[in-house]
Design a protein around this motif. Structure first.
Motif, PDB file in Angstrom:
ATOM      1  N   ASP A 174       4.331  -8.069 -77.417  1.00 18.46           N
ATOM      2  CA  ASP A 174       3.303  -7.173 -76.921  1.00 18.46           C
ATOM      3  C   ASP A 174       3.578  -5.742 -77.409  1.00 18.46           C
ATOM      4  O   ASP A 174       2.668  -5.028 -77.824  1.00 18.46           O
ATOM      5  N   VAL A 175       4.853  -5.360 -77.367  1.00 17.67           N
ATOM      6  CA  VAL A 175       5.238  -4.029 -77.841  1.00 17.67           C
ATOM      7  C   VAL A 175       4.799  -3.845 -79.304  1.00 17.67           C
ATOM      8  O   VAL A 175       4.226  -2.829 -79.682  1.00 17.67           O
ATOM      9  N   LEU A 176       5.054  -4.880 -80.094  1.00 17.22           N
ATOM     10  CA  LEU A 176       4.726  -4.784 -81.524  1.00 17.22           C
ATOM     11  C   LEU A 176       3.265  -4.441 -81.756  1.00 17.22           C
ATOM     12  O   LEU A 176       2.934  -3.700 -82.680  1.00 17.22           O
ATOM     13  N   THR A 177       2.386  -4.982 -80.917  1.00 18.01           N
ATOM     14  CA  THR A 177       0.952  -4.743 -81.139  1.00 18.01           C
ATOM     15  C   THR A 177       0.599  -3.273 -80.942  1.00 18.01           C
ATOM     16  O   THR A 177      -0.461  -2.840 -81.365  1.00 18.01           O
ATOM     17  N   ARG A 178       1.477  -2.536 -80.288  1.00 21.79           N
ATOM     18  CA  ARG A 178       1.128  -1.144 -79.994  1.00 21.79           C
ATOM     19  C   ARG A 178       1.608  -0.157 -81.059  1.00 21.79           C
ATOM     20  O   ARG A 178       1.427   1.030 -80.924  1.00 21.79           O
ATOM     21  N   TYR A 179       2.269  -0.646 -82.088  1.00 18.43           N
ATOM     22  CA  TYR A 179       2.808   0.269 -83.103  1.00 18.43           C
ATOM     23  C   TYR A 179       2.314  -0.111 -84.488  1.00 18.43           C
ATOM     24  O   TYR A 179       2.083  -1.289 -84.759  1.00 18.43           O
ATOM     25  N   ASP A 189      17.173  -7.785 -86.803  1.00 21.53           N
ATOM     26  CA  ASP A 189      16.543  -8.981 -87.320  1.00 21.53           C
ATOM     27  C   ASP A 189      15.068  -9.045 -86.931  1.00 21.53           C
ATOM     28  O   ASP A 189      14.200  -9.316 -87.758  1.00 21.53           O
ATOM     29  N   LEU A 190      14.809  -8.787 -85.654  1.00 22.24           N
ATOM     30  CA  LEU A 190      13.437  -8.855 -85.153  1.00 22.24           C
ATOM     31  C   LEU A 190      12.543  -7.831 -85.831  1.00 22.24           C
ATOM     32  O   LEU A 190      11.356  -8.064 -86.032  1.00 22.24           O
ATOM     33  N   LEU A 191      13.098  -6.693 -86.172  1.00 23.17           N
ATOM     34  CA  LEU A 191      12.278  -5.603 -86.691  1.00 23.17           C
ATOM     35  C   LEU A 191      12.391  -5.447 -88.202  1.00 23.17           C
ATOM     36  O   LEU A 191      11.889  -4.472 -88.767  1.00 23.17           O
ATOM     37  N   ASP A 192      13.044  -6.392 -88.878  1.00 21.09           N
ATOM     38  CA  ASP A 192      13.260  -6.287 -90.326  1.00 21.09           C
ATOM     39  C   ASP A 192      13.926  -4.974 -90.697  1.00 21.09           C
ATOM     40  O   ASP A 192      13.552  -4.329 -91.690  1.00 21.09           O
ATOM     41  N   LEU A 193      14.871  -4.545 -89.895  1.00 22.93           N
ATOM     42  CA  LEU A 193      15.603  -3.319 -90.215  1.00 22.93           C
ATOM     43  C   LEU A 193      17.054  -3.688 -90.482  1.00 22.93           C
ATOM     44  O   LEU A 193      17.487  -4.789 -90.152  1.00 22.93           O
ATOM     45  N   SER A 194      17.797  -2.744 -91.048  1.00 26.36           N
ATOM     46  CA  SER A 194      19.212  -3.060 -91.262  1.00 26.36           C
ATOM     47  C   SER A 194      19.965  -2.798 -89.961  1.00 26.36           C
ATOM     48  O   SER A 194      19.599  -1.906 -89.200  1.00 26.36           O
ATOM     49  N   PRO A 195      21.034  -3.548 -89.699  1.00 26.73           N
ATOM     50  CA  PRO A 195      21.851  -3.291 -88.512  1.00 26.73           C
ATOM     51  C   PRO A 195      22.325  -1.835 -88.470  1.00 26.73           C
ATOM     52  O   PRO A 195      22.368  -1.227 -87.407  1.00 26.73           O
ATOM     53  N   ALA A 196      22.642  -1.280 -89.634  1.00 35.75           N
ATOM     54  CA  ALA A 196      23.135   0.097 -89.668  1.00 35.75           C
ATOM     55  C   ALA A 196      22.071   1.069 -89.152  1.00 35.75           C
ATOM     56  O   ALA A 196      22.370   2.025 -88.452  1.00 35.75           O
ATOM     57  N   TYR A 197      20.829   0.796 -89.498  1.00 38.74           N
ATOM     58  CA  TYR A 197      19.752   1.675 -89.054  1.00 38.74           C
ATOM     59  C   TYR A 197      19.613   1.610 -87.536  1.00 38.74           C
ATOM     60  O   TYR A 197      19.518   2.625 -86.848  1.00 38.74           O
ATOM     61  N   VAL A 198      19.629   0.398 -87.005  1.00 35.55           N
ATOM     62  CA  VAL A 198      19.485   0.217 -85.562  1.00 35.55           C
ATOM     63  C   VAL A 198      20.661   0.869 -84.839  1.00 35.55           C
ATOM     64  O   VAL A 198      20.488   1.571 -83.838  1.00 35.55           O
ATOM     65  N   LEU A 239      12.425   1.985 -80.452  1.00 36.30           N
ATOM     66  CA  LEU A 239      12.913   2.452 -79.148  1.00 36.30           C
ATOM     67  C   LEU A 239      12.518   1.506 -78.009  1.00 36.30           C
ATOM     68  O   LEU A 239      13.387   1.073 -77.242  1.00 36.30           O
ATOM     69  N   PRO A 240      11.241   1.133 -77.887  1.00 38.46           N
ATOM     70  CA  PRO A 240      10.907   0.183 -76.807  1.00 38.46           C
ATOM     71  C   PRO A 240      11.645  -1.151 -76.949  1.00 38.46           C
ATOM     72  O   PRO A 240      11.987  -1.773 -75.948  1.00 38.46           O
ATOM     73  N   THR A 241      11.898  -1.554 -78.178  1.00 42.55           N
ATOM     74  CA  THR A 241      12.610  -2.829 -78.348  1.00 42.55           C
ATOM     75  C   THR A 241      14.057  -2.694 -77.871  1.00 42.55           C
ATOM     76  O   THR A 241      14.611  -3.598 -77.241  1.00 42.55           O
TER      77      THR A 241
END
Ligand code: SF4
Ligand code: SF4
Ligand code: FES
Ligand code: FES
Lengths: 168, 917
Positions: free
Chosen positions: A15-20, A51-60, A28-30
């Motif tokens: 649901d969060v994803l649909t808002r961005y 993983d969920l956001l297709d970002l690198s672990p370092a970025y998160v 941040l909400p994730t």
């Protein structure tokens, strides 16, 4: 087994994803969802979010460590946050910090051995008119004195104890 | 006169009172530097996005209250900039002093930019208290992390995240605690770091440095050369002291722009490995050749004795001569190498053709892209790539099929990832999900062996939906009707269950490919190493032709070349049916031309290919071989067969750096030289001819390969007199017209020139086939392909599909990389990649020993979980001699390219509970 969101949290995440506009924007909400679910953001949790956001672990990790309100370590059941910004300090916040340290036997930034209390200093809670203020988990407690704070702590300790005896 | 658009005009501004110009897009810092004014800077580095975080570069702009960071400020017309005004200098110095106080006094590099600027601006011992420093991290075998020298400029992060797109480095915490991290603050050695060293090259202070303090030794010299590993052809610089390489840095070559991968940057000490051969060896008499390889490369004295060069060469050439004189030239063969230079390849094939008198000369291209080359020659008349990797910047859609580019062409992959980040559609098609897929808009994990089904279904869609390029088809191609009929029965809906990709996805990708303003196709061995490898490539060619996606920038066909000189070795004629430049040996006119050039009569019959040569030995038709730098005892399919053949030879001459598995069968071994020890040209995957310069002397008595070939030639009765490498190159240039404009002296000054290049002032053609194709009539041909299956399908007894390939750290058969200390430290043991659920079903766990058996052999290696595989697929890198994957592979050949089916055979897998770990 690698860390994973529960089904319920995963639904909220979708649901969060649909808002961005992009997945990255939902970081941040994730991370909040993750903190609510797991209590704190362990490296494994951050990797799952990456993983969920297709970002690198370092970025998160970079984002998560930028914000003090994202916890990187397991926290006690009750997170006692004492405002030590200007108004609260002028009205005795430091005394409250000291008496909490004495009562709980931990320093600011630490958690008690029984994992019930974590103690933090925080910046202005936006409630200067009722300084000094402490926040325990999501609740504000205003116009505190060392005595009133210790009273709160005793009450919470009692509740925790009865919960652990009845719960086992 | 055409008007120059406003944005392309230079801007003039005042720099410290002097009128200067800035080119379009140039920052104040860049323009100032071009005009000889160096402004202090730390977080800015050429090639990286300016980040403007350190503020060492501030300048005063007249009329503006705050100082401006010159590294990210574009000058405006008439702007007045002061770089050394009191205010600017004060601020610059304050920044440097603050940063200086934050780092320890220990020096980690001779080239610290912070120290250099601090000295230039005369900053003494800083006045401020230091910050709390992170601990040193020595977990990575190649890179020393000392963040107590870090100034948080984030150059390393931009290098890792934006340039190489490895996404390992992050920036954690904030304020005085801010620090550089790897993944989630892991030690570098256990993070997902791939060791490319780009961060090291970017770091201005030595916080990230080559391990073992290599950066603290002043080199005697630096030598500009080329990477010895893959076909990407990165240009690099060797830093040398006392005849050893201290470190390697990337150079701004056209294919790498300063980037390197872990092999190129850290895989260089194989050349000084104790196994290195330094004296000629002759097999002791009476020692039989056994297919069980038991020789210890560290001490081969049980089997070989040392000999003088005179004796070894006489013996080597004498044995071949005897066979030639008694049994005829056809009883001899030679394997050249795609790792050698163009000059070596050229001389080697000339030696076989003129000295042995046969066309039995081949090399490992047979095992990698032979099928692609056959399909390309047949379809468009040229086996080389139509467009260079750099063209991804111009393309709109990029398909990468059957290629694990991130590991096998790592630096090329970085440019693909850059393109994907820039918003281009990246489509990755591969039965095994590899790193690149993470960056793709579409990842198609089709079933192994079904390339033709997938590609024909794409063509079906393009035709059905009217997306073909009619004009291109009519004017520039022939045979479209054949394709149309052929793909009629290949609708995406019918192919969905065959290839495992949803029909709608096939259609979407087909549409995207056909309608993009420019679409490129890259492919690797996943396409070529099948018995239908030629068919697979035919489909790719047909796709490009029917959509007109070839002949323009940002389009085209690019079979990614594996070895550093596959392209050049093929161009130079290490091919049994072709003289240099793909001139057929059975063409009378061609042959006469080469007979005139070389002054001898030549064999009119095509020679035998790699696997055919092995067959001929076993059939008693071939008795002697000369193998230069190849390792068929590891690289051939079904090694038992190849090893049996090698053991049966009457006379085998091996020329190599090490006592390879192949050398174990030799009668005489000639110690040769490594790439950093020689000068020569190498042609990369992009058709760029690039100059490698000698940086070191070969160890002991090891000799230059070119000298050895000539010594052999003389003893075979050829009167060759080449004074130097240049002389060989210049003769080769007469045989290869496309090199016409690339003289040796031009290479010496330019380092890298793209062919075809017809005249000295021709810049070379990065994009070919713009007007016509190099076929006899200038027109390209469609060749239809039907669906055929792999030669050996899984069954109840052998239920798994084995895919072989490479790893990032190890090169080919591992002869070099397993002797490179850093690479071997990162990947020391043979592994078998298995799908996690398969491993569970086998009742095994990661790290367990697994035994893999095919109808041909059996090996044992350690299980590694790989969720990128599909169920019932396993992957084994073929570089481990103790678990040689090619003992299992199937030697079945593609009928056109004669390439073996390395990418598919049936095996069975079990957990080995008995073997000692
Ligand atoms: S070596 Fe390469 S992959 Fe590893 S952290 Fe540095 S830039 Fe990233
Ligand atoms: S490690 Fe080097 S490149 Fe990275 S932020 Fe620190 S000083 Fe800059
Ligand atoms: S200072 Fe404590 S609430 Fe504002
Ligand atoms: S170099 Fe300009 S801000 Fe760092």
């Amino acid at each position: 087994m690698a860390v994973q969101f529960s089904e319920e949290t995963h639904k909220q995440f979708e649901d969060v994803l649909t808002r961005y506009p992009t997945k990255q924007a939902a970081i941040l909400p994730t991370l909040w969802l993750a903190q609510t679910e797991f209590g704190y953001l362990s490296p494994a949790v951050m990797e799952h979010v990456a993983d969920l956001l297709d970002l690198s672990p370092a970025y998160v990790h970079g984002v998560a460590t930028f914000y003090t309100m994202f916890y990187k370590e397991p926290m006690g059941k009750c997170h006692v946050q004492v405002c030590t910004n200007l108004s609260c300090t002028l009205r005795g916040a430091e005394k409250i910090v000291h008496c909490l340290e004495d009562r709980l036997g931990v320093k600011v930034g630490q958690t008690t051995g029984d994992k019930i209390f974590s103690l933090s200093e925080v910046e202005c809670l936006g409630s200067c008119g009722t300084a000094p203020v402490i926040q325990i988990n999501d609740d504000y407690h205003e116009n505190q004195t060392p005595e009133s704070t210790l009273g709160l702590i005793d009450e919470l300790a009692r509740q925790a104890e009865s919960a652990s005896t009845s719960g086992s | 006169m055409t008007a120059v658009p406003e944005s392309a005009k230079p801007t003039s501004f005042l720099l410290d009172g002097r009128a200067v110009d800035a080119l379009p897009g140039e920052t104040i810092l860049q323009a100032a530097r071009r005009h000889g004014v160096d402004i202090p800077h730390l977080c800015y580095k050429d090639g990286l996005r300016p980040d403007g975080n350190c503020r060492a570069c501030v300048v005063e702009v007249k009329g503006e209250r705050p100082l401006a960071p010159s590294c990210c400020r574009i000058p405006q017309e008439g702007m007045e900039v002061a770089t050394t005004s009191e205010r600017a200098r004060h601020s610059q110095k304050m920044v440097l002093e603050l940063l200086l106080s934050d780092v320890v006094e220990t020096t980690y590099t001779l080239g610290s930019e912070l120290e250099t600027w601090a000295r230039a601006l005369e900053i003494d011992t800083p006045r401020f208290a230091p910050r709390r420093q992170p601990e040193p991290d020595a977990s990575h075998p190649a890179i020393a992390v000392n963040l107590d020298a870090c100034i948080q400029c984030t150059r390393c992060q931009r290098a890792c995240r934006e340039e190489q797109v490895n996404d390992v480095i992050g920036y954690a915490l904030r304020g005085s605690q801010a620090k550089i991290i790897f993944d989630v603050d892991d030690p570098m050695g256990s993070s997902s770091c791939v060791g490319c060293g780009e961060c090291v090259q970017a770091c201005p202070t030595g916080a990230l440095m080559p391990a073992k303090e290599a950066g603290l030794i002043e080199p005697d010299k630096t030598v500009d050369s080329v990477c010895p590993y893959c076909g990407v052809g990165c240009l690099l610089t060797y830093h040398v002291k006392d005849n050893t390489i201290l470190q390697v840095t990337g150079r701004d070559g056209p294919s790498n722009h300063g980037r390197l991968c872990v092999k190129g940057r850290y895989g260089f000490d194989y050349i000084t490995h104790p196994h290195r051969l330094t004296r000629p060896l002759i097999r002791k008499s009476g020692i039989p050749k056994s297919t069980e390889i038991t020789i210890d490369p560290a001490d081969p004295s049980d089997v070989f004795r040392e000999a003088s060069w005179e004796e070894a060469l006489d013996f080597a050439a004498g044995g071949l001569k005897k066979i030639r004189d008694e049994k005829g030239g056809q009883a001899l063969a030679g394997f050249g190498s795609a790792k050698g230079s163009n000059e070596e390849a050229y001389l080697f094939q000339k030696l076989v053709r003129t000295g042995f008198g046969t066309n039995n000369v081949d090399h490992c291209t047979r095992l990698c892209h032979a099928s692609s080359v056959v399909a390309l020659l047949e379809g468009i008349g040229s086996g080389a790539v139509s467009n260079q990797v750099a063209d991804v910047a111009e393309a709109e859609c990029i398909i990468v099929i059957g290629s694990n580019a991130s590991e096998n062409h790592p630096v090329a992959a970085t440019f693909m990832k850059n393109a994907a980040k820039a918003g281009k559609t990246l489509v990755v098609m591969d039965p095994r999900r590899t790193e690149l897929a993470r960056h793709a808009s579409y990842y198609l994990q089709f079933k192994p062996d079904t390339d033709v089904a997938l590609l024909n279904a794409m063509m079906h869609t393009i035709i059905e939906e009217g997306l073909v390029h009619q004009e291109f088809i009519e004017q520039r191609t022939a045979g479209f009707d054949l394709i149309k009929q052929n793909v009629a029965g290949f609708s995406p809906e019918e192919m969905e269950p065959v290839c495992g990709i949803a029909a709608e996805t096939i259609r979407e990708v087909a549409r995207r490919y056909a309608t993009a303003s420019g679409s490129m196709i890259f492919w690797g061995m996943g396409v070529s190493q099948h018995i239908h490898g030629t068919d697979n490539a035919r489909c790719l060619i047909a796709l490009a032709l029917m959509t007109g996606q070839i002949g323009r920038p940002g389009t085209g066909l690019h079979p990614l070349r594996g070895q550093n000189n596959v392209q050049g070795a093929s161009d130079a004629g290490l091919i049994p049916m072709m003289f240099p430049e793909y001139q057929r040996v059975d063409n009378e006119e061609v042959r006469q031309r080469f007979e005139a050039l070389w002054g001898v009569s030549l064999d009119p019959q095509a020679g035998l290919t790699v696997v055919e040569i092995m067959d001929a030995i076993l059939d008693d038709r071939l008795h002697g071989m000369y193998i230069m730098g190849e390792n068929p005892a590891m690289s051939d399919p079904n090694l038992h067969h190849a090893r049996q053949a090698l053991a049966k030879l009457d006379h085998l001459v091996v020329q190599d750096l090490f006592l390879t598995e192949t050398a174990a069968f030799a009668d005489v071994i000639l110690p040769a030289s490594a790439l950093p020890e020689k000068t020569g040209t190498f042609t990369n995957t992009d058709r760029r001819v690039q100059l490698a310069r000698k940086a070191l002397d070969p160890p002991g008595q090891a000799r230059q390969d070119l000298d050895i070939i000539q010594e052999m030639a003389r003893r075979l009765g050829l009167d060759w007199q080449y004074h130097d490498t240049a002389a060989v190159y210049e003769e080769m240039r007469q045989a290869i017209s496309a090199l016409g404009g690339i003289s040796w002296s031009r290479l010496e000054s330019q380092d890298s020139v793209t062919y075809p290049c017809w005249t000295e002032d021709d810049p070379g053609r990065p994009v070919v086939f713009q007007k016509d194709f190099p076929t006899s009539d200038g027109i390209a041909r469609f060749v239809p392909a039907r669906l055929i299956h792999a030669d050996e399908l899984p069954d109840a007894e052998f239920p798994f599909v084995l895919i072989t390939g490479r790893q990032l750290e190890h090169w080919h058969t591992g002869a070099m990389t397993r002797r490179a200390s850093v690479l071997n430290a990162i990947e020391p043991q043979p592994v078998i990649n298995v799908h996690p659920e398969d491993l569970t079903a086998l009742d095994g766990a990661e790290g367990d020993l697994l035994t893999i058996a095919s109808r041909r052999g059996e090996i044992t290696a350690y299980a590694r979980v790989d969720a990128g595989l599909q169920r019932n697929e396993i992957f084994i890198p073929f570089c481990y001699q103790e678990a040689a994957a090619n003992l299992l592979t199937n030697e079945a050949l593609d009928p056109y390219g004669k390439i073996p089916e390395f990418k598919y055979c049936a095996v069975r897998v079990s957990v080995n509970r008995t073997a000692e770990a």
